[in-house]
Design a protein around this motif. Sequence first.
Motif, PDB file in Angstrom:
ATOM      1  N   ARG A   1      43.528 -68.030 -23.349  1.00 26.64           N
ATOM      2  CA  ARG A   1      42.961 -68.581 -24.572  1.00 26.64           C
ATOM      3  C   ARG A   1      41.527 -69.102 -24.364  1.00 26.64           C
ATOM      4  N   PRO A   2      41.253 -69.914 -23.315  1.00 25.09           N
ATOM      5  CA  PRO A   2      39.873 -70.399 -23.144  1.00 25.09           C
ATOM      6  C   PRO A   2      38.880 -69.263 -22.905  1.00 25.09           C
ATOM      7  N   THR A   3      39.295 -68.225 -22.186  1.00 30.76           N
ATOM      8  CA  THR A   3      38.407 -67.086 -21.944  1.00 30.76           C
ATOM      9  C   THR A   3      38.095 -66.361 -23.242  1.00 30.76           C
ATOM     10  N   PHE A   4      39.113 -66.129 -24.056  1.00 34.80           N
ATOM     11  CA  PHE A   4      38.883 -65.431 -25.324  1.00 34.80           C
ATOM     12  C   PHE A   4      38.035 -66.280 -26.270  1.00 34.80           C
ATOM     13  N   ASP A   5      38.238 -67.588 -26.256  1.00 35.17           N
ATOM     14  CA  ASP A   5      37.387 -68.456 -27.078  1.00 35.17           C
ATOM     15  C   ASP A   5      35.929 -68.347 -26.626  1.00 35.17           C
ATOM     16  N   HIS A   6      35.714 -68.302 -25.329  1.00 33.67           N
ATOM     17  CA  HIS A   6      34.360 -68.159 -24.770  1.00 33.67           C
ATOM     18  C   HIS A   6      33.732 -66.841 -25.230  1.00 33.67           C
ATOM     19  N   LEU A   7      34.489 -65.767 -25.167  1.00 32.00           N
ATOM     20  CA  LEU A   7      33.954 -64.461 -25.558  1.00 32.00           C
ATOM     21  C   LEU A   7      33.645 -64.406 -27.052  1.00 32.00           C
ATOM     22  N   ALA A   8      34.493 -65.027 -27.867  1.00 28.29           N
ATOM     23  CA  ALA A   8      34.249 -65.033 -29.308  1.00 28.29           C
ATOM     24  C   ALA A   8      32.935 -65.733 -29.640  1.00 28.29           C
ATOM     25  N   ARG A   9      32.571 -66.745 -28.836  1.00 26.41           N
ATOM     26  CA  ARG A   9      31.312 -67.468 -29.057  1.00 26.41           C
ATOM     27  C   ARG A   9      30.108 -66.708 -28.513  1.00 26.41           C
TER      28      ARG A   9
ATOM     29  N   ARG B   1      29.915 -63.298 -27.341  1.00 26.93           N
ATOM     30  CA  ARG B   1      29.760 -61.871 -27.628  1.00 26.93           C
ATOM     31  C   ARG B   1      30.540 -61.525 -28.892  1.00 26.93           C
ATOM     32  N   PRO B   2      30.159 -62.117 -30.013  1.00 24.66           N
ATOM     33  CA  PRO B   2      30.978 -62.003 -31.226  1.00 24.66           C
ATOM     34  C   PRO B   2      31.155 -60.573 -31.720  1.00 24.66           C
ATOM     35  N   GLY B   3      30.095 -59.764 -31.641  1.00 26.75           N
ATOM     36  CA  GLY B   3      30.210 -58.402 -32.143  1.00 26.75           C
ATOM     37  C   GLY B   3      31.211 -57.584 -31.356  1.00 26.75           C
ATOM     38  N   GLU B   4      31.068 -57.580 -30.044  1.00 25.15           N
ATOM     39  CA  GLU B   4      31.996 -56.827 -29.204  1.00 25.15           C
ATOM     40  C   GLU B   4      33.397 -57.409 -29.278  1.00 25.15           C
ATOM     41  N   TYR B   5      33.457 -58.721 -29.426  1.00 27.21           N
ATOM     42  CA  TYR B   5      34.777 -59.352 -29.501  1.00 27.21           C
ATOM     43  C   TYR B   5      35.519 -58.878 -30.750  1.00 27.21           C
ATOM     44  N   ARG B   6      34.816 -58.790 -31.867  1.00 34.11           N
ATOM     45  CA  ARG B   6      35.471 -58.319 -33.090  1.00 34.11           C
ATOM     46  C   ARG B   6      35.986 -56.897 -32.911  1.00 34.11           C
ATOM     47  N   THR B   7      35.214 -56.051 -32.223  1.00 35.25           N
ATOM     48  CA  THR B   7      35.664 -54.677 -31.968  1.00 35.25           C
ATOM     49  C   THR B   7      36.934 -54.660 -31.131  1.00 35.25           C
ATOM     50  N   SER B   8      36.995 -55.565 -30.134  1.00 36.14           N
ATOM     51  CA  SER B   8      38.155 -55.584 -29.238  1.00 36.14           C
ATOM     52  C   SER B   8      39.411 -56.097 -29.923  1.00 36.14           C
TER      53      SER B   8
ATOM     54  N   SER C   1      36.138 -65.303 -17.396  1.00 39.01           N
ATOM     55  CA  SER C   1      34.985 -65.309 -18.302  1.00 39.01           C
ATOM     56  C   SER C   1      33.793 -64.620 -17.663  1.00 39.01           C
ATOM     57  N   ALA C   2      33.571 -64.867 -16.375  1.00 37.30           N
ATOM     58  CA  ALA C   2      32.459 -64.221 -15.681  1.00 37.30           C
ATOM     59  C   ALA C   2      32.650 -62.715 -15.609  1.00 37.30           C
ATOM     60  N   MET C   3      33.899 -62.277 -15.433  1.00 33.23           N
ATOM     61  CA  MET C   3      34.172 -60.841 -15.402  1.00 33.23           C
ATOM     62  C   MET C   3      33.726 -60.180 -16.703  1.00 33.23           C
ATOM     63  N   PHE C   4      34.046 -60.816 -17.831  1.00 34.47           N
ATOM     64  CA  PHE C   4      33.664 -60.268 -19.127  1.00 34.47           C
ATOM     65  C   PHE C   4      32.162 -60.390 -19.367  1.00 34.47           C
ATOM     66  N   ASP C   5      31.574 -61.515 -18.986  1.00 31.26           N
ATOM     67  CA  ASP C   5      30.153 -61.745 -19.233  1.00 31.26           C
ATOM     68  C   ASP C   5      29.286 -60.685 -18.576  1.00 31.26           C
ATOM     69  N   LYS C   6      29.726 -60.186 -17.426  1.00 27.72           N
ATOM     70  CA  LYS C   6      28.919 -59.236 -16.661  1.00 27.72           C
ATOM     71  C   LYS C   6      29.341 -57.799 -16.889  1.00 27.72           C
ATOM     72  N   SER C   7      30.194 -57.584 -17.858  1.00 21.37           N
ATOM     73  CA  SER C   7      30.693 -56.246 -18.122  1.00 21.37           C
ATOM     74  C   SER C   7      29.978 -55.634 -19.318  1.00 21.37           C
ATOM     75  N   GLU C   8      29.711 -54.352 -19.249  1.00 21.65           N
ATOM     76  CA  GLU C   8      29.120 -53.649 -20.384  1.00 21.65           C
ATOM     77  C   GLU C   8      30.134 -53.444 -21.496  1.00 21.65           C
ATOM     78  N   SER C   9      31.387 -53.419 -21.141  1.00 19.94           N
ATOM     79  CA  SER C   9      32.439 -53.160 -22.120  1.00 19.94           C
ATOM     80  C   SER C   9      33.550 -54.178 -21.962  1.00 19.94           C
ATOM     81  N   LEU C  10      33.892 -54.863 -23.050  1.00 20.18           N
ATOM     82  CA  LEU C  10      34.991 -55.808 -22.974  1.00 20.18           C
ATOM     83  C   LEU C  10      36.297 -55.097 -22.658  1.00 20.18           C
TER      84      LEU C  10
END
Length: 405
Positions: free
Chosen positions: A112-120, A122-129, A234-243
Amino acid sequence: MNRPENPTPDEPPTSDARGDAAAAERAPAQPIDWAVAARTAAALAPPGPRMSARQARAETEGLRAAAEASVPHVHRLTRLAAAEDLRDSQLLVVDRGTWAKANTHSFQALLRPTFDHLARTRPGEYRTSTHPLATRATATELGGILAWLSSKVLGQYDPFSALTPGPDGDRRPGSGGRLMLVAPNVAMVRAELNVIPEDFRMWVCLHEQTHRVQFAAAPWLAEHLRDEITGFTSAMFDKSESLSGRLRAALLAARPGGDEAGPADGAADGHGVPAPRGGLMAALHDEEDRARMSRLTAVMSLLEGHANVVMDGVDASVVSSVKTIRRRFGERQQRRSPLDRWVRRMLGMDAKMRQYQDGQRFVTAVVEQLGMDGFNVVWDAPELLPTEAEVHAPEQWVRRIRATA
């Protein structure tokens, strides 16, 4: 053995199921459809050994009795006062499907905390995922992994069930972790080894109850571990080109699992922490990532090694056939099929086995130098946890502790 009893570990006693459902509807979409994951995990979990209702009831009652009887021995060997009062956590005897379904809730609490971080961030990619097709596909994969693991796990202490928020978004009051003993797996392995039922149940429970006592002795530990896991994923996602390209790796990193309760035979991680090596190494981009993984590796080596020291600390007066159990359990892991070995390597379980060995050597060496009371300062604060380097060189940790005394 289809269901030794009918526990509901995925619904803590203080939970309002209708409120949870309403909260789920109000919550933002996540990259995993948790309801699909839970249904898939429960549905795909393979049935256990065939047993009559009487046999299943005897197995359940035997495990409960062994779990209760093991606590005084854990208290005596660990010298941790927390073993005297474990009322804040639950003890549940479950079947495979219940274990698999319950672990989807652990995943939800961890991620949950990781997904909350990504929603804040990388909102565009997060919505796609969070497209329904994508979330169901990922949920099905997660459910399949947990269903496969459900036949491998003897027991699991899950400290993260206490971190699952209730309908109002806050943590459920009075809810500690939960120890789950997987009755059909204990029965199956005991039959394979052809050992005394009461002895094998006690042997398993000594290891698992030690985990329960560890987290009771260090009430800060569950939050500390989740913070480390959140930083890592969170760092894994932050440094990834694709969620989507990192989601599977994140699932493996945060994988809640359990123990096959042996000196070097861990089926999966009992505390939702990544194994130190294996497929996840490809996800470690920089020194900060490697440092996070190193800290998690050190903690898990400590927890598993300490539990093994306790399990091996009993003699024939407690478990009459303990030498036979140890020998046959060790031989059993050498008889795995090639497919089983491949899947274990893919999920990082070979690295998990090394955690048992490394941690046990560390704890044994420290206790020899400082005594058990001297070792027990490790449960006082996060800064007293060993580093990965100290796990492999216990004298370094001993010097650090002596310098701070």
